[in-house]
Motif scaffolding. Structure first.
Motif, mmCIF file in Angstrom:
data_model
loop_
_atom_site.group_PDB
_atom_site.id
_atom_site.type_symbol
_atom_site.label_atom_id
_atom_site.label_comp_id
_atom_site.label_asym_id
_atom_site.label_seq_id
_atom_site.Cartn_x
_atom_site.Cartn_y
_atom_site.Cartn_z
ATOM 1 N N SER A 1 26.835 46.111 40.417
ATOM 2 C CA SER A 1 27.512 47.253 41.027
ATOM 3 C C SER A 1 27.114 47.429 42.482
ATOM 4 N N ILE A 2 25.832 47.165 42.799
ATOM 5 C CA ILE A 2 25.391 47.295 44.192
ATOM 6 C C ILE A 2 26.118 46.282 45.068
ATOM 7 N N THR A 3 26.270 45.050 44.552
ATOM 8 C CA THR A 3 26.981 44.032 45.324
ATOM 9 C C THR A 3 28.382 44.508 45.689
ATOM 10 N N VAL A 4 29.102 45.010 44.678
ATOM 11 C CA VAL A 4 30.471 45.458 44.933
ATOM 12 C C VAL A 4 30.470 46.676 45.861
ATOM 13 N N ALA A 5 29.481 47.571 45.670
ATOM 14 C CA ALA A 5 29.401 48.753 46.529
ATOM 15 C C ALA A 5 29.130 48.347 47.977
ATOM 16 N N LEU A 6 28.287 47.326 48.183
ATOM 17 C CA LEU A 6 28.016 46.856 49.545
ATOM 18 C C LEU A 6 29.272 46.283 50.184
ATOM 19 N N ILE A 7 30.039 45.526 49.375
ATOM 20 C CA ILE A 7 31.294 44.972 49.896
ATOM 21 C C ILE A 7 32.199 46.111 50.357
ATOM 22 N N ARG A 8 32.192 47.210 49.593
ATOM 23 C CA ARG A 8 33.003 48.368 49.946
ATOM 24 C C ARG A 8 32.541 49.005 51.265
ATOM 25 N N VAL A 9 31.215 49.011 51.440
ATOM 26 C CA VAL A 9 30.661 49.698 52.609
ATOM 27 C C VAL A 9 30.777 48.855 53.892
ATOM 28 N N PHE A 10 30.647 47.519 53.770
ATOM 29 C CA PHE A 10 30.690 46.667 54.957
ATOM 30 C C PHE A 10 32.119 46.467 55.437
ATOM 31 N N GLU A 11 32.690 47.562 55.838
ATOM 32 C CA GLU A 11 34.103 47.589 56.169
ATOM 33 C C GLU A 11 34.525 46.642 57.292
ATOM 34 N N PRO A 12 33.744 46.548 58.382
ATOM 35 C CA PRO A 12 34.201 45.701 59.489
ATOM 36 C C PRO A 12 34.462 44.261 59.035
ATOM 37 N N ILE A 13 33.658 43.772 58.082
ATOM 38 C CA ILE A 13 33.832 42.390 57.639
ATOM 39 C C ILE A 13 34.792 42.319 56.451
ATOM 40 N N THR A 14 34.641 43.249 55.517
ATOM 41 C CA THR A 14 35.351 43.102 54.245
ATOM 42 C C THR A 14 36.605 43.966 54.143
ATOM 43 N N LYS A 15 36.830 44.817 55.132
ATOM 44 C CA LYS A 15 37.930 45.789 55.106
ATOM 45 C C LYS A 15 37.760 46.823 53.997
ATOM 46 N N GLY A 16 36.585 46.878 53.364
ATOM 47 C CA GLY A 16 36.281 47.916 52.376
ATOM 48 C C GLY A 16 37.356 48.107 51.330
ATOM 49 N N SER A 17 37.641 49.350 51.049
ATOM 50 C CA SER A 17 38.586 49.657 49.983
ATOM 51 C C SER A 17 40.003 49.193 50.287
ATOM 52 N N LEU A 18 40.300 48.942 51.553
ATOM 53 C CA LEU A 18 41.669 48.541 51.891
ATOM 54 C C LEU A 18 42.033 47.204 51.272
ATOM 55 N N GLY A 19 41.011 46.367 51.041
ATOM 56 C CA GLY A 19 41.280 45.071 50.435
ATOM 57 C C GLY A 19 41.781 44.071 51.464
ATOM 58 N N ILE A 20 41.763 42.810 51.074
ATOM 59 C CA ILE A 20 42.221 41.734 51.957
ATOM 60 C C ILE A 20 43.531 41.195 51.413
ATOM 61 N N THR A 21 44.545 41.175 52.256
ATOM 62 C CA THR A 21 45.849 40.673 51.822
ATOM 63 C C THR A 21 46.120 39.321 52.461
ATOM 64 N N GLY A 22 47.151 38.663 51.958
ATOM 65 C CA GLY A 22 47.618 37.426 52.573
ATOM 66 C C GLY A 22 46.629 36.275 52.482
ATOM 67 N N ILE A 23 45.833 36.228 51.421
ATOM 68 C CA ILE A 23 44.939 35.080 51.240
ATOM 69 C C ILE A 23 45.810 33.875 50.889
ATOM 70 N N PRO A 24 45.644 32.748 51.615
ATOM 71 C CA PRO A 24 46.558 31.628 51.375
ATOM 72 C C PRO A 24 46.366 30.990 49.995
ATOM 73 N N PHE A 25 47.428 30.410 49.480
ATOM 74 C CA PHE A 25 47.338 29.611 48.253
ATOM 75 C C PHE A 25 46.432 28.411 48.519
ATOM 76 N N PRO A 26 45.859 27.813 47.445
ATOM 77 C CA PRO A 26 45.000 26.641 47.655
ATOM 78 C C PRO A 26 45.745 25.544 48.420
ATOM 79 N N GLN A 27 45.027 24.923 49.353
ATOM 80 C CA GLN A 27 45.635 23.864 50.145
ATOM 81 C C GLN A 27 44.710 22.658 50.125
ATOM 82 N N LEU A 28 45.247 21.488 49.779
ATOM 83 C CA LEU A 28 44.425 20.282 49.775
ATOM 84 C C LEU A 28 45.086 19.253 50.667
ATOM 85 N N PHE A 29 44.343 18.762 51.642
ATOM 86 C CA PHE A 29 44.834 17.722 52.552
ATOM 87 C C PHE A 29 46.206 18.101 53.116
ATOM 88 N N GLY A 30 46.329 19.327 53.545
ATOM 89 C CA GLY A 30 47.573 19.759 54.190
ATOM 90 C C GLY A 30 48.700 20.075 53.233
#
Lengths: 603, 391
Positions: A419-448
């Protein structure tokens, strides 16, 4: 400030009254009863119904609720806990999680899902006191807490029945030999504790004023932490733990805001356990056998004959191209969870340590890869591998102090670390965007080449899974694997021949965290969106359950465990509303009837 | 040793057979869905909208409200002749709003050719885990509850009728500024709450409102006194809450009952749940709203009447958005065709979708954000147990 202390104290009292029952059951049966929160929630909802629909007063409500929840406690013990009597503690722990699931869903079906106001059976805001208004209900709850604590402590110490209860707790076999009716004693303590839980539900319901069938579980988890802080099994400990936690939370939230709530609660848990490894009032635990006990010791995994292995692999590879996309997408979920769980055959299987915080490394892997690939444009494979590494390194560092603890304290501390790990991810907003979440993560790509169909992603995840299977199997057979196993089988003996058990436990955990991180990274690239709410405690308990059900001694078993536990909700889809209840029943039945796991035989 | 091996192989085969049987059952289950879907594509007399929603689990209450609205919507569409002469059906999938389950179920929905559009899920995490699959299948994902700003970023088949928080919070801040210059603000700690509050704060600053205390809170916190005490002690003109109904009621009840706060309160939610839970404490709650049972918008009034007839209670915001989603899609298809392509074309071209929010009676989509174009909202105050329009 004083007003914050008062509200913290009152909230802490709500934790304390729930924690008392948990501690009582733990003291008598050595069971970490995660269903206690659900019994408490059930009591709350029954009281709501009696108080507002039937319009009963406080006294008949207390009597009826105590009777009904007491009966639930009796059923819980005779149907689920008793059959698991001589099994390792983790079996009962997981079974109670299943019972909690069943009770919560039943309560939703009976009472409906909405949040509603709890009837004011006693005046709740009639006393003005240093800037806050408290009520007669709060005072009665406080008196009740003290009364229960004192009477239970005295009863256990001086009463004949109480002495029998304590004797049973200390040594079940010896107690039987001197003629104590152990079964009846345990039944009685479950009834008493569950009736208390129901009564606690009435008062906490009045304290919270708004209740729903799910509010039991959120208070319940915190109450469990309170019981742990106080020292599992200690009555005064439960009360002091509850009050301490309530006040620490109130002050912490006052200072840092409620966004940091989880960080404060679980941080307090870890810090207190580091200073007092058995809680504030806990006695030093006698070295129990590891919580996972004979789950690995008494069982031997089935061997897959040489000719069958390749056939199964080819079948798994070909299947998605013959079946529907749905098959692939369900397959991917199953394999990702199998990957996250497989490493636990090292931690919980070999080293005998229950890890209930795997959501932590999963989240770390997911976030690392999402940020590296999505924002810094690293290649997919680099992202996934770094996901594994970051999960392994970071999780190992913050989990390291935990290995000094023993028994149930490790299990609960790992919940805290997750729980602390997830709570830290929530708090480190500048890097993780906190509760807003990260969108647009690309699909897996192998060799282009982007793997955009479910079939291709399935094959990718299968490849990772098979590599993990190979690595884990090799490690288990190696000298390192045997060393780790010796810790699980006999910690004292391994210490005495010079094995540094903490270090090896940490190493086993790092390996598990590495693969959990990779599983998390794959998850992120499949969902393309992540936020902290996607890694709750339920994820951790699911991962551990998969490992246990599959057979803790068998990496292949985890795949089977994942097929059952992740696949079953899909297969049960036709039942609609009742499917989670059936799922819970299935879980308990497997725990009771296949103690060694699905893919292992009894020795 | 050999004997042992024999046993293990026998038991292994047993295990494999069991697993095989399980897989076979599941394959059959899929095939039947898949089969009926393909065969029924063009000749069938009905088309379906798939619904991903939390029937069970912690969000089940929202799932219930969605279902009421959706069922009413489809009943109305069919009573009015269906879509292009075909009967409209809903195919419900319980996901518990869990991304693991939406991601798993999405390809099953996409493969079902009778499905022309997907609506839901409740949370954006669960919704967005499924979006990529629908995007590839060129199947419109109409996330009627997903107001988070990045929701439509997955691709051009992902749409939402939710207005943007930038527009909404601007008008919210204007409402607050009418009566308060100094405020304390609390908001729910999730993707929606966070972005909504950021917009609100920006607009509030522009209007010269000073924020003397702010804190987020976790959705499952049961005692909010530790943040509401400093909020009260900062002596604000008003406390502003951005969140949902149950937590809004908890905030206002704590403020009034426990902390003796008597000032203005902005927030809560337009649901019966909020009205009931906050009781007399909630009276005087002010907020900006897209919808209220007393709305003067003629479309909304018609909906309220039908909803009351069907469920004997007043509809809330969640009932309205879910209901409208079905009406939107059917209206669009009736202007184009009752196919997947038809739905997409409609969202791109139709410029007079019936509007249930605010005061306008029609709306169109902003083609770059794939959201409802800007709209106006109602200024509401909770009086006598009802959200009533005020000025």
């Amino acid at each position: 400030m004083v007003d914050t202390l008062i509200t913290g104290f009152m909230h802490g009292n709500a934790y304390a009254i729930v924690a008392l029952g948990m501690s009582l059951i733990f003291g008598v049966s050595n069971v970490a009863n995660f269903a206690h929160a659900a019994v408490f929630g059930m009591g709350m909802m029954i009281a709501w119904w009696l108080g507002s629909v039937l319009g009963l007063g406080i006294v008949p409500t207390i009597i009826l609720v105590a009777l009904i929840t007491g009966l639930i406690g009796l059923l819980l013990n005779t149907l689920v806990i008793s059959p698991l009597q001589n099994r390792p503690s983790v079996a009962a722990l997981l079974a109670t999680i299943g019972v909690g699931m069943i009770l919560d869903n039943t309560s939703q079906m009976i009472f409906g899902t909405e949040t509603r106001s709890f009837p004011e059976l006693l005046p709740s805001h009639n006393i003005e006191f240093l800037g806050v208004r408290i009520g007669t209900s709060d005072i009665v709850m406080l008196l009740l807490t003290v009364a229960i604590m004192a009477s239970m402590a005295a009863f256990l110490k001086y009463g004949k029945m109480g002495q029998a209860i304590r004797a049973t707790a200390q040594d079940t076999q010896a107690a039987k030999q001197v003629g104590i009716p152990v079964k009846r004693i345990q039944n009685i303590s479950f009834v008493i504790a569950s009736a208390f839980a129901g009564v606690a539900g009435i008062f906490v319901g009045m304290f919270n004023s708004n209740v729903s069938p799910t509010s039991g579980s959120s208070v319940g988890m915190t109450a469990f932490i309170a019981a742990t802080i106080g020292g599992l099994g200690s009555m005064p400990g439960a009360v002091v733990g509850g009050l301490t936690l309530g006040i620490v939370e109130a002050l912490g939230v006052y200072a840092f805001g409620d966004g940091a709530h989880d960080l404060i609660t679980f941080g307090a848990l870890i810090i207190i356990l580091l200073v007092r490894p058995n809680g504030l009032f806990g006695k030093k635990q006698v070295l129990h056998e590891p919580m996972t006990g004979s789950f690995s010791g008494g069982a031997k995994p089935y061997r897959i004959p040489r000719w069958l292995g390749p056939i199964l692999i080819v079948a798994a590879l070909v299947a998605p191209f013959l079946a529907t996309d749905y098959f692939s997408s369900v397959g991917i979920q199953i394999m990702i969870y199998a990957m996250a769980a497989m490493g636990l055959t090292m931690v919980s299987g070999s080293a005998g340590q229950v890890a209930l915080g795997q959501a932590g490394p999963i989240a770390l892997g997911a976030y690392t890869s999402a940020i590296l690939v999505g924002q810094l444009h690293a290649s997919f494979l680099v992202g996934v591998l770094c996901g594994g590494l970051v999960a392994a390194i970071f999780s190992s560092i913050i989990t390291f102090p935990v290995w000094k603890l023993s028994g149930h304290y490790i299990a609960i501390a790992t919940i805290g670390v997750g729980s602390i790990t997830v709570a830290l991810i929530r708090v480190f907003e500048p890097i993780t965007k906190g509760s807003l979440g990260i969108t647009g993560i690309p699909f897996p790509q192998l060799f282009g080449f982007t793997l955009f169909t479910p079939q291709l992603q399935y094959v990718l995840v299968l490849t990772f899974l098979l590599i993990e299977l190979l690595v884990i199997t090799k490690i288990r057979k190696s000298h390192l694997g045997k060393t780790i196993e010796s810790i699980g089988n006999d910690p004292v003996a391994s210490e005495s021949i010079g094995i540094r058990t903490s270090a090896y436990k940490a190493l086993a955990f790092a390996i598990a965290a590495f693969f959990a991180g990779i599983a998390g990274a794959l998850m992120a690239h499949q969902y393309t969106y992540i936020d902290p709410s996607m890694f709750p405690f339920a994820t951790s308990s699911l991962v551990l359950t998969i490992a246990v059900l599959g057979g803790l001694s068998s990496p292949v078993g985890t795949i089977l465990g994942a097929i059952v536990l992740v696949g079953a909700p899909e297969l049960l889809r036709f039942m609609s509303g009742g499917r989670i209840i059936v799922y819970g029943v299935l879980l308990i039945l497997i725990i009771i009837f296949r103690p060694q796991g699905l893919f292992a035989k009894k020795e | 040793m050999t004997r042992n091996n024999h046993i293990s192989i026998r038991q292994l085969l047993l295990g494999v057979c069991t697993a095989g049987a399980l897989l076979f059952t599941s394959a059959c289950a899929q095939n039947s869905t898949f089969g009926s879907g393909t065969s029924g594509e063009s000749s069938s007399s009905s088309v379906a909208i798939a619904v991903m929603y939390p029937e069970t689990g912690q969000y089940a209450e929202y799932g219930k409200m969605f279902k009421q609205g959706l069922d009413l919507g489809v009943k109305q569409v069919n009573a009015d002749g269906g879509v292009q002469g075909k009967k409209l059906e809903l195919k419900y999938f319980d996901t518990q709003s869990d991304p693991k389950q939406t991601a798993a179920i999405a390809p099953k929905i996409a493969a079902d050719k009778s499905v022309v559009a997907v609506v839901g899920d409740y949370s954006s995490g669960a919704s967005m885990a499924a979006s990529p699959t629908f995007q590839q299948a060129k199947l419109v994902h109409y996330g009627f509850n997903n107001s988070v700003s990045d929701f439509t970023s997955t691709g051009d088949y992902v749409w939402t009728p939710q207005f943007s928080q930038a527009v909404f919070q601007k008008q919210n801040a204007e409402l607050v500024a009418q009566k308060a210059k100094k405020i304390a603000a609390v908001y729910i700690e999730n993707d929606w709450g966070k972005s909504a509050y950021a917009e609100f704060k920006k607009e509030a600053k522009k209007l010269g409102i000073s924020i003397v205390y702010e804190s987020s809170y976790l959705a499952d916190s049961t005692d909010l006194s530790p943040i509401l005490i400093p909020a009260r002690d900062a002596k604000p003109d008003a406390v502003v809450h951005i969140g949902y109904g149950p937590d809004g009621a908890l905030v206002v009840n704590t403020l009034r009952d426990k902390l003796g706060y008597t000032g203005l309160f902005y927030g809560g939610q337009i649901t019966q749940e909020y009205i009931k839970l906050s009781g007399s404490n909630g009276e005087g709650t002010r907020l900006i709203g897209p919808f209220t049972p007393d709305s003067t918008n003629p479309n909304a009034a018609k909906f309220v009447k039908a909803f009351r007839a069907a469920y004997k209670t007043d509809p809330g915001e969640f009932n309205q958005t879910s209901y409208a989603s079905i009406i939107d899609l059917a209206y669009g298809m009736n202007k184009t065709s009752a196919t997947r392509e038809g739905v997409e074309k409609a969202l791109k071209t139709v410029d007079d979708f019936p509007c249930y929010v605010g005061t306008k009676t029609t709306f169109k989509f902003n083609q770059s954000t794939r959201r409802m174009d800007s709209t106006s909202f109602l200024k509401l105050e909770l009086t006598d147990g009802k959200f009533q329009i005020t000025d």
